[in-house]
Design a protein around this motif. Structure first.
Motif, PDB file in Angstrom:
ATOM      1  N   ALA A 196       0.677  -1.027   0.009  1.00 36.34           N
ATOM      2  CA  ALA A 196      -0.134   0.039  -0.084  1.00 36.34           C
ATOM      3  C   ALA A 196       0.871   1.232   0.239  1.00 36.34           C
ATOM      4  O   ALA A 196       0.534   2.406  -0.543  1.00 36.34           O
ATOM      5  CB  ALA A 196      -0.864   0.162   1.248  1.00 36.34           C
ATOM      6  N   THR A 197       2.007   1.277   0.679  1.00 37.09           N
ATOM      7  CA  THR A 197       2.824   2.425   0.718  1.00 37.09           C
ATOM      8  C   THR A 197       3.514   2.653  -0.551  1.00 37.09           C
ATOM      9  O   THR A 197       3.731   3.932  -1.052  1.00 37.09           O
ATOM     10  CB  THR A 197       3.864   2.208   1.973  1.00 37.09           C
ATOM     11  OG1 THR A 197       3.020   1.814   3.125  1.00 37.09           O
ATOM     12  CG2 THR A 197       4.549   3.595   2.043  1.00 37.09           C
ATOM     13  N   ALA A 198       4.010   1.478  -1.075  1.00 37.30           N
ATOM     14  CA  ALA A 198       5.062   1.774  -2.347  1.00 37.30           C
ATOM     15  C   ALA A 198       4.007   1.533  -3.401  1.00 37.30           C
ATOM     16  O   ALA A 198       4.168   1.029  -4.367  1.00 37.30           O
ATOM     17  CB  ALA A 198       6.204   0.708  -2.443  1.00 37.30           C
ATOM     18  N   ALA A 199       2.919   2.529  -3.725  1.00 31.22           N
ATOM     19  CA  ALA A 199       1.969   2.260  -4.616  1.00 31.22           C
ATOM     20  C   ALA A 199       2.568   2.818  -5.862  1.00 31.22           C
ATOM     21  O   ALA A 199       3.632   3.537  -5.969  1.00 31.22           O
ATOM     22  CB  ALA A 199       0.982   3.080  -4.239  1.00 31.22           C
ATOM     23  N   ARG A 200       1.752   2.671  -6.994  1.00 29.20           N
ATOM     24  CA  ARG A 200       2.260   3.267  -8.292  1.00 29.20           C
ATOM     25  C   ARG A 200       2.526   4.898  -8.342  1.00 29.20           C
ATOM     26  O   ARG A 200       1.475   5.573  -7.645  1.00 29.20           O
ATOM     27  CB  ARG A 200       1.235   2.936  -9.407  1.00 29.20           C
ATOM     28  CG  ARG A 200       1.699   3.266 -10.722  1.00 29.20           C
ATOM     29  CD  ARG A 200       0.374   3.097 -11.613  1.00 29.20           C
ATOM     30  NE  ARG A 200       0.194   1.652 -11.926  1.00 29.20           N
ATOM     31  CZ  ARG A 200       0.707   0.774 -12.531  1.00 29.20           C
ATOM     32  NH1 ARG A 200       1.475   1.157 -13.432  1.00 29.20           N
ATOM     33  NH2 ARG A 200       0.345  -0.631 -12.528  1.00 29.20           N
ATOM     34  N   ARG A 201       3.423   5.423  -8.760  1.00 29.79           N
ATOM     35  CA  ARG A 201       3.686   6.718  -8.868  1.00 29.79           C
ATOM     36  C   ARG A 201       2.680   7.404  -9.828  1.00 29.79           C
ATOM     37  O   ARG A 201       2.221   6.977 -10.938  1.00 29.79           O
ATOM     38  CB  ARG A 201       5.045   6.974  -9.390  1.00 29.79           C
ATOM     39  CG  ARG A 201       5.375   8.514  -9.523  1.00 29.79           C
ATOM     40  CD  ARG A 201       6.921   8.656 -10.247  1.00 29.79           C
ATOM     41  NE  ARG A 201       7.754   8.413  -9.328  1.00 29.79           N
ATOM     42  CZ  ARG A 201       9.022   8.626  -9.330  1.00 29.79           C
ATOM     43  NH1 ARG A 201       9.461   9.174 -10.351  1.00 29.79           N
ATOM     44  NH2 ARG A 201      10.004   7.951  -8.475  1.00 29.79           N
ATOM     45  N   ARG A 202       2.169   8.582  -9.144  1.00 23.89           N
ATOM     46  CA  ARG A 202       1.044   9.268  -9.726  1.00 23.89           C
ATOM     47  C   ARG A 202       1.520   9.988 -11.196  1.00 23.89           C
ATOM     48  O   ARG A 202       2.566  10.172 -11.296  1.00 23.89           O
ATOM     49  CB  ARG A 202       0.552  10.379  -8.632  1.00 23.89           C
ATOM     50  CG  ARG A 202      -0.160   9.841  -7.737  1.00 23.89           C
ATOM     51  CD  ARG A 202      -0.858  10.963  -6.951  1.00 23.89           C
ATOM     52  NE  ARG A 202      -0.024  12.127  -6.598  1.00 23.89           N
ATOM     53  CZ  ARG A 202       0.513  11.866  -5.158  1.00 23.89           C
ATOM     54  NH1 ARG A 202       0.460  11.033  -4.395  1.00 23.89           N
ATOM     55  NH2 ARG A 202       1.540  12.837  -4.679  1.00 23.89           N
ATOM     56  N   SER A 203       0.466   9.664 -12.140  1.00 27.10           N
ATOM     57  CA  SER A 203       0.889  10.455 -13.346  1.00 27.10           C
ATOM     58  C   SER A 203       0.872  12.003 -13.223  1.00 27.10           C
ATOM     59  O   SER A 203       0.415  12.277 -12.412  1.00 27.10           O
ATOM     60  CB  SER A 203      -0.017   9.768 -14.498  1.00 27.10           C
ATOM     61  OG  SER A 203      -1.449  10.291 -13.970  1.00 27.10           O
TER      62      SER A 203
ATOM     63  N   ASN B 123       6.919   1.637  12.157  1.00 26.02           N
ATOM     64  CA  ASN B 123       7.672   2.120  11.032  1.00 26.02           C
ATOM     65  C   ASN B 123       7.993   3.564  10.626  1.00 26.02           C
ATOM     66  O   ASN B 123       9.009   4.102  10.497  1.00 26.02           O
ATOM     67  CB  ASN B 123       7.403   1.453   9.833  1.00 26.02           C
ATOM     68  CG  ASN B 123       7.725  -0.206   9.789  1.00 26.02           C
ATOM     69  OD1 ASN B 123       8.918  -0.710   9.218  1.00 26.02           O
ATOM     70  ND2 ASN B 123       6.859  -0.842  10.304  1.00 26.02           N
ATOM     71  N   LEU B 124       6.924   4.295  10.826  1.00 27.23           N
ATOM     72  CA  LEU B 124       7.078   5.852  10.814  1.00 27.23           C
ATOM     73  C   LEU B 124       7.960   6.392  11.933  1.00 27.23           C
ATOM     74  O   LEU B 124       8.879   7.361  11.637  1.00 27.23           O
ATOM     75  CB  LEU B 124       5.638   6.405  10.695  1.00 27.23           C
ATOM     76  CG  LEU B 124       5.098   6.434   9.334  1.00 27.23           C
ATOM     77  CD1 LEU B 124       3.500   6.814   9.635  1.00 27.23           C
ATOM     78  CD2 LEU B 124       5.672   7.080   8.255  1.00 27.23           C
ATOM     79  N   ARG B 125       7.759   5.621  13.067  1.00 30.20           N
ATOM     80  CA  ARG B 125       8.487   6.624  14.085  1.00 30.20           C
ATOM     81  C   ARG B 125       9.750   5.963  14.123  1.00 30.20           C
ATOM     82  O   ARG B 125      10.920   6.862  14.499  1.00 30.20           O
ATOM     83  CB  ARG B 125       7.832   6.086  15.513  1.00 30.20           C
ATOM     84  CG  ARG B 125       8.536   6.661  16.768  1.00 30.20           C
ATOM     85  CD  ARG B 125       7.831   6.250  18.059  1.00 30.20           C
ATOM     86  NE  ARG B 125       7.816   4.788  18.059  1.00 30.20           N
ATOM     87  CZ  ARG B 125       7.259   4.165  19.241  1.00 30.20           C
ATOM     88  NH1 ARG B 125       6.550   4.771  20.206  1.00 30.20           N
ATOM     89  NH2 ARG B 125       7.468   2.866  19.482  1.00 30.20           N
TER      90      ARG B 125
ATOM     91  N   ARG C  70       7.866   5.538   2.000  1.00 25.96           N
ATOM     92  CA  ARG C  70       7.440   4.831   0.327  1.00 25.96           C
ATOM     93  C   ARG C  70       8.765   4.634  -0.316  1.00 25.96           C
ATOM     94  O   ARG C  70       8.646   3.544  -1.014  1.00 25.96           O
ATOM     95  CB  ARG C  70       6.892   6.000  -0.292  1.00 25.96           C
ATOM     96  CG  ARG C  70       6.002   5.663  -1.347  1.00 25.96           C
ATOM     97  CD  ARG C  70       5.502   6.988  -2.211  1.00 25.96           C
ATOM     98  NE  ARG C  70       4.909   6.569  -3.456  1.00 25.96           N
ATOM     99  CZ  ARG C  70       5.644   6.500  -4.627  1.00 25.96           C
ATOM    100  NH1 ARG C  70       6.757   7.029  -4.590  1.00 25.96           N
ATOM    101  NH2 ARG C  70       4.845   6.235  -5.676  1.00 25.96           N
ATOM    102  N   ARG C  71       9.766   5.184  -0.186  1.00 24.96           N
ATOM    103  CA  ARG C  71      11.119   4.993  -1.090  1.00 24.96           C
ATOM    104  C   ARG C  71      11.372   3.586  -0.521  1.00 24.96           C
ATOM    105  O   ARG C  71      12.133   2.761  -1.338  1.00 24.96           O
ATOM    106  CB  ARG C  71      12.057   6.004  -0.682  1.00 24.96           C
ATOM    107  CG  ARG C  71      11.675   7.438  -1.592  1.00 24.96           C
ATOM    108  CD  ARG C  71      12.502   8.397  -1.227  1.00 24.96           C
ATOM    109  NE  ARG C  71      14.188   8.223  -1.455  1.00 24.96           N
ATOM    110  CZ  ARG C  71      15.138   8.856  -0.898  1.00 24.96           C
ATOM    111  NH1 ARG C  71      14.620   9.784  -0.138  1.00 24.96           N
ATOM    112  NH2 ARG C  71      16.228   8.397  -0.927  1.00 24.96           N
ATOM    113  N   VAL C  72      11.612   3.594   0.967  1.00 25.09           N
ATOM    114  CA  VAL C  72      12.024   2.230   1.492  1.00 25.09           C
ATOM    115  C   VAL C  72      11.242   0.953   1.019  1.00 25.09           C
ATOM    116  O   VAL C  72      11.994   0.038   0.662  1.00 25.09           O
ATOM    117  CB  VAL C  72      12.056   2.284   3.026  1.00 25.09           C
ATOM    118  CG1 VAL C  72      12.493   0.913   3.675  1.00 25.09           C
ATOM    119  CG2 VAL C  72      13.188   3.263   3.600  1.00 25.09           C
ATOM    120  N   PHE C  73       9.900   1.147   1.068  1.00 24.84           N
ATOM    121  CA  PHE C  73       9.202  -0.145   0.830  1.00 24.84           C
ATOM    122  C   PHE C  73       9.224  -0.330  -0.928  1.00 24.84           C
ATOM    123  O   PHE C  73       9.141  -1.609  -1.220  1.00 24.84           O
ATOM    124  CB  PHE C  73       7.690   0.199   1.233  1.00 24.84           C
ATOM    125  CG  PHE C  73       7.391  -0.107   2.516  1.00 24.84           C
ATOM    126  CD1 PHE C  73       8.005  -1.207   3.057  1.00 24.84           C
ATOM    127  CD2 PHE C  73       6.517   0.538   3.370  1.00 24.84           C
ATOM    128  CE1 PHE C  73       7.787  -1.617   4.340  1.00 24.84           C
ATOM    129  CE2 PHE C  73       6.334   0.364   4.470  1.00 24.84           C
ATOM    130  CZ  PHE C  73       6.828  -0.662   5.125  1.00 24.84           C
TER     131      PHE C  73
END
Length: 330
Positions: free
Chosen positions: A40-47, A216-218, A241-244
């Motif tokens: 869910a966090t590493a979702a597709r980059r928005r167009s 994970n955020l903390r 997001r970059r990590v996932f």
């Protein structure tokens, strides 16, 4: 049929999208909370169209709220001057706080980008002048860190004697990064322990996912602070997001019984307590996220010092849990 115990390998070529890869196969013990959170966090980059739509609607919403607040304050001033000035002061205070939050987030992004630039400078330092410049930049990053006064003093004393760029960078990493790496390991172990406990003890369906996200955020925010980044809320989300995305692209998110078997007897745990086995898996995945975040936040790559191993981190995290339980019961 795909073996659920084998790690998922994704062919990463060019600009392939990690979200377009095959889903992670379901197995008896796959750490679903961390896998769902990663996907869910590493979702597709928005167009471009999506970004334009987001900017348009956010600007429209801001404009509508601004006009509504202006109309509210002016109407209240006409009806009752005292209440109108109170409303005006509150709106002004809200605007000031918004500007301060925006400035803090902007500064947080700048600090994170500074760490990335320092890492690139270290990787590009193939001669002595560049290595000295990179060392000076890293020393400047930690000038106001009292906990690094002694390592900085030792590095400043020994660096004039070194005339090889690799040796200078190794000395810089050994003196400055070693205490920071120790602090980062403790944060990763604490986050992995928390995720494992919540997954094992809380029976609610989405509680483990929420706990994994919060932990994970903390953890990522603390790791950024340790290495000098001090990421804000948006910066922590972007870094997460970059990590996932990196973990999914390399297939590091899909692990099963074979991973925890090396340090906790995963096959036995999965038969005795499925929730406990899921907790260990989620804790191990949290440790993977922490190691990847270390690599992104660290201003120097791992060369002279070894990169932490997930197995050791999770083993120490669980050992700390058992030790605390023994002290509590004694």
């Amino acid at each position: 049929m795909t073996d659920p115990k084998r790690p998922l390998l994704i062919d990463w070529e060019g600009e392939a999208d990690p979200a377009a890869a095959d889903p992670i196969p379901e197995g008896p013990l796959q750490g679903r909370a961390m896998q769902q959170l990663a996907m869910a966090t590493a979702a597709r980059r928005r167009s471009t169209l999506s970004r334009l739509a987001l900017w348009t609607f956010s600007t429209l919403a801001t404009f509508v709220l601004s006009v509504a607040a202006w109309d509210f304050v002016t109407a209240l001033l006409q009806r009752d001057s005292l209440l109108g000035w109170i409303a005006f002061a509150l709106v002004g205070a809200a605007l000031l706080v918004t500007l301060l939050l925006a400035a803090r987030e902007t500064l947080a992004f700048f600090r994170l980008s500074r760490l990335g630039h320092l890492r690139q400078a270290v990787e590009a330092a193939h001669d002595l002048p560049k290595a000295r410049a990179a060392t000076d930049a890293i020393l400047g990053l930690y000038t106001h860190r009292p906990d690094l006064d002694w390592p900085r003093a030792r590095l400043t004393e020994r660096r004039p004697e070194i005339f090889d760029h690799d040796a200078l960078l190794s000395l810089t990493e050994t003196e400055l990064m070693a205490p920071l790496d120790q602090a980062a390991r403790r944060e990763i172990e604490a986050a992995a322990r928390q995720v494992a406990i919540v997954t094992a003890l809380v029976p609610l369906a989405l509680a483990d996912v929420a706990a994994a996200l919060w932990a994970n955020l903390r953890m990522i925010r603390r790791l950024a602070e340790i290495y000098g980044g001090r990421s804000g809320s948006l910066g922590s989300l972007g870094l997460l997001r970059r990590v996932f995305a990196h973990l999914i692209a390399t297939g590091a998110v899909a692990i099963g019984d074979d991973m925890i078997g090396s340090f906790a007897g995963g096959g036995v745990l999965s038969r005795l307590s499925r929730r406990f086995g899921e907790g260990v898996i989620n804790g191990a995945l949290t440790a993977r996220v922490g190691v990847a975040a270390m690599e992104l936040c660290r201003p120097m790559p791992f060369v002279a010092l070894p990169k932490p191993k997930v197995t050791n981190l999770v083993s120490r995290a669980l050992t700390g849990l058992w030790n605390r339980e023994e002290v509590r019961n004694s």
